[in-house]
Scaffold this active site. Structure first.
Site, PDB file in Angstrom:
ATOM      1  N   ASP A  70       0.825  -1.199  -0.118  1.00 41.85           N
ATOM      2  CA  ASP A  70      -0.034  -0.030  -0.104  1.00 41.85           C
ATOM      3  C   ASP A  70       0.965   1.167   0.046  1.00 41.85           C
ATOM      4  OD1 ASP A  70       0.930   0.216   2.543  1.00 41.85           O
ATOM      5  OD2 ASP A  70      -0.933  -0.509   3.544  1.00 41.85           O
ATOM      6  N   ASN A 135      -7.598  -1.482  14.272  1.00 39.61           N
ATOM      7  CA  ASN A 135      -9.050  -1.790  13.760  1.00 39.61           C
ATOM      8  C   ASN A 135      -9.189  -2.799  12.777  1.00 39.61           C
ATOM      9  OD1 ASN A 135      -8.037  -0.746  11.181  1.00 39.61           O
ATOM     10  ND2 ASN A 135      -8.997   1.026  11.019  1.00 39.61           N
ATOM     11  N   HIS A 137      -7.504  -3.747  10.034  1.00 35.08           N
ATOM     12  CA  HIS A 137      -6.924  -3.606   8.667  1.00 35.08           C
ATOM     13  C   HIS A 137      -5.832  -4.220   8.244  1.00 35.08           C
ATOM     14  CE1 HIS A 137      -4.335   0.316   9.348  1.00 35.08           C
ATOM     15  NE2 HIS A 137      -3.738  -0.658   9.104  1.00 35.08           N
ATOM     16  N   GLU A 142      -9.436  -1.348   5.026  1.00 30.62           N
ATOM     17  CA  GLU A 142     -10.062  -0.666   6.179  1.00 30.62           C
ATOM     18  C   GLU A 142     -11.216  -1.265   6.608  1.00 30.62           C
ATOM     19  OE1 GLU A 142      -8.450   1.225   8.317  1.00 30.62           O
ATOM     20  OE2 GLU A 142      -7.487   2.940   7.061  1.00 30.62           O
TER      21      GLU A 142
HETATM   22  C1  GLP Z   1      -0.311   0.529   8.460  1.00 30.27           C
HETATM   23  C2  GLP Z   1       0.024   0.000   7.259  1.00 30.27           C
HETATM   24  C3  GLP Z   1      -0.416  -1.544   7.443  1.00 30.27           C
HETATM   25  C4  GLP Z   1       0.406  -2.012   8.712  1.00 30.27           C
HETATM   26  C5  GLP Z   1      -0.572  -1.188   9.756  1.00 30.27           C
HETATM   27  C6  GLP Z   1      -0.021  -1.652  11.242  1.00 30.27           C
HETATM   28  O1  GLP Z   1      -1.453   1.770   8.486  1.00 30.27           O
HETATM   29  N1  GLP Z   1      -0.795   0.664   6.171  1.00 30.27           N
HETATM   30  O2  GLP Z   1       0.365  -2.215   6.331  1.00 30.27           O
HETATM   31  O3  GLP Z   1       0.275  -3.353   8.659  1.00 30.27           O
HETATM   32  O4  GLP Z   1      -0.627   0.002   9.717  1.00 30.27           O
HETATM   33  O5  GLP Z   1       1.162  -1.079  11.470  1.00 30.27           O
HETATM   34  P1  GLP Z   1       1.817  -1.022  12.687  1.00 30.27           P
HETATM   35  O6  GLP Z   1       2.832  -2.343  12.635  1.00 30.27           O
HETATM   36  O7  GLP Z   1       2.798   0.487  13.244  1.00 30.27           O
HETATM   37  O8  GLP Z   1       0.791  -1.422  14.113  1.00 30.27           O
END
Ligand code: GLP
Length: 243
Positions: A70, A135, A137, A142
Site C-alpha cells: 500500500d 481496527n 485493517h 479498512e
Molecule cells: C499501517 C499499514 C499497514 C500496517 C499497519 C500496522 O497503516 N498500512 O500495512 O500493517 O498500519 O502498523 P503497525 O505495525 O505500526 O502497528
C-alpha cells in the site's frame, strides 16, 4: 482448508528473528521469490535482521522482487511519512528491486491499476507479509473491505491516520487517501505471514483469528486462505482461546 498456523514468540526481538527466518526460507526455496511487504512499527525488527543478514553475506536476496502492499497518495513521492520513505530507511538494499505506487501521482486510479498489473505480470506473491491495524485493517483495507475487494484508491480511517501522525509530523499532514492492494489480491498470494506485537493488538488479533469472517475486521478474511501463518509475540497472542 488447512487451519491457520499460529506461532507465539516471547518478544519483539524474537518476532523479528523468526519473521526474517521465514522470509529467508521462502527465498531459499525460490531465489527469485516475489514478496509483499508492509510498513509500520511491527516489521522493523524483521527488516533490520534481513538487512544484517544480507550485509554479512549470510543470505542472498539479489534476485528477490519486492512490492509494497500500500501507499499514501496526495503527497510527494518519498516525502516524509510515505511508505517509500519508510522502505528507503529500513530496506535500502532492496530498493532497486522494490515496486511501489507513486504517492505523488495525479492519477491514483491508474497508478494502482498499473501496480496491480505489474504484480500479476511478476507472477503474484510467493509470500505476502502483513501487519494488522488496531481496527483490523490489512494493507489499507479498512473496515468495510470485502473479500472480493481489489487494488484501489481508499479513504483512510481516522484511527489509521492518527497512527501515522508522528511519521508525518502532525495529524494534519497525514494524507486522507491511500492506494492499496485489495483483500482478494492479498488472498491470491501463495503464502501469507501476518505479524503482530504488543498488548494493543491482542483484542483485534483474537477477533481476526477466532471471530467471524466479516468485512468489519478485514484481517478475518485471512481465515479463508490455505497457507497463513500468524507470528505473534506473547502480548499480541494473550487473548487467543486456542493456543
Ligand atoms: C499501517 C499499514 C499497514 C500496517 C499497519 C500496522 O497503516 N498500512 O500495512 O500493517 O498500519 O502498523 P503497525 O505495525 O505500526 O502497528
Amino acid at each position: 482448508m488447512a487451519p491457520m498456523r499460529i506461532e507465539i514468540v516471547a518478544d519483539e526481538r524474537a518476532l523479528g528473528l523468526r519473521a526474517a527466518a521465514i522470509v529467508f526460507e521462502a527465498i531459499a526455496q525460490k531465489p527469485n521469490a516475489v514478496l509483499g511487504l508492509p510498513t509500520g512499527d511491527t516489521p522493523t525488527a524483521a527488516y533490520a535482521e534481513l538487512r544484517q543478514r544480507v550485509e554479512r553475506g549470510d543470505s542472498d536476496a539479489r534476485n528477490v522482487q519486492g512490492f509494497a502492499i500500500d501507499e499514501f497518495i496526495d503527497v510527494a513521492f518519498a516525502g516524509r511519512g510515505t511508505n517509500a520513505a519508510f522502505f528507503a530507511a529500513h530496506l535500502h538494499f532492496l530498493l532497486p528491486r522494490l515496486s511501489l505506487p507513486d504517492s505523488g501521482t495525479p492519477l491514483p486510479e491508474r497508478e494502482i491499476a498499473l501496480f496491480a498489473n505489474e504484480l500479476r505480470a511478476a507472477g503474484g506473491f510467493d509470500l505476502c507479509v502483513l501487519g494488522i491495524g488496531a481496527n483490523g485493517h490489512i494493507a489499507f483495507n479498512e473496515p468495510g473491505s470485502g473479500l472480493d475487494s481489489r487494488a484501489r484508491v481508499v479513504e483512510l480511517a481516522e484511527e489509521s491516520r492518527r497512527a501515522h501522525a508522528v511519521a508525518f509530523g502532525s495529524l494534519d499532514a497525514v494524507p486522507r487517501r491511500g492506494v492499496t492492494l485489495g483483500v482478494a489480491d492479498i488472498l491470491d498470494s501463495r503464502a501469507i505471514l501476518v505479524l503482530a506485537q504488543g498488548a494493543a493488538k491482542a483484542a483485534i488479533v483474537a477477533l481476526a483469528i477466532e471471530g467471524p469472517q466479516t468485512a468489519d475486521v478485514p484481517a478475518s478474511w485471512l481465515q479463508t486462505h490455505a497457507d497463513v501463518t500468524w507470528l505473534l509475540d506473547e502480548a499480541a497472542g494473550a487473548l487467543l482461546h486456542r493456543r
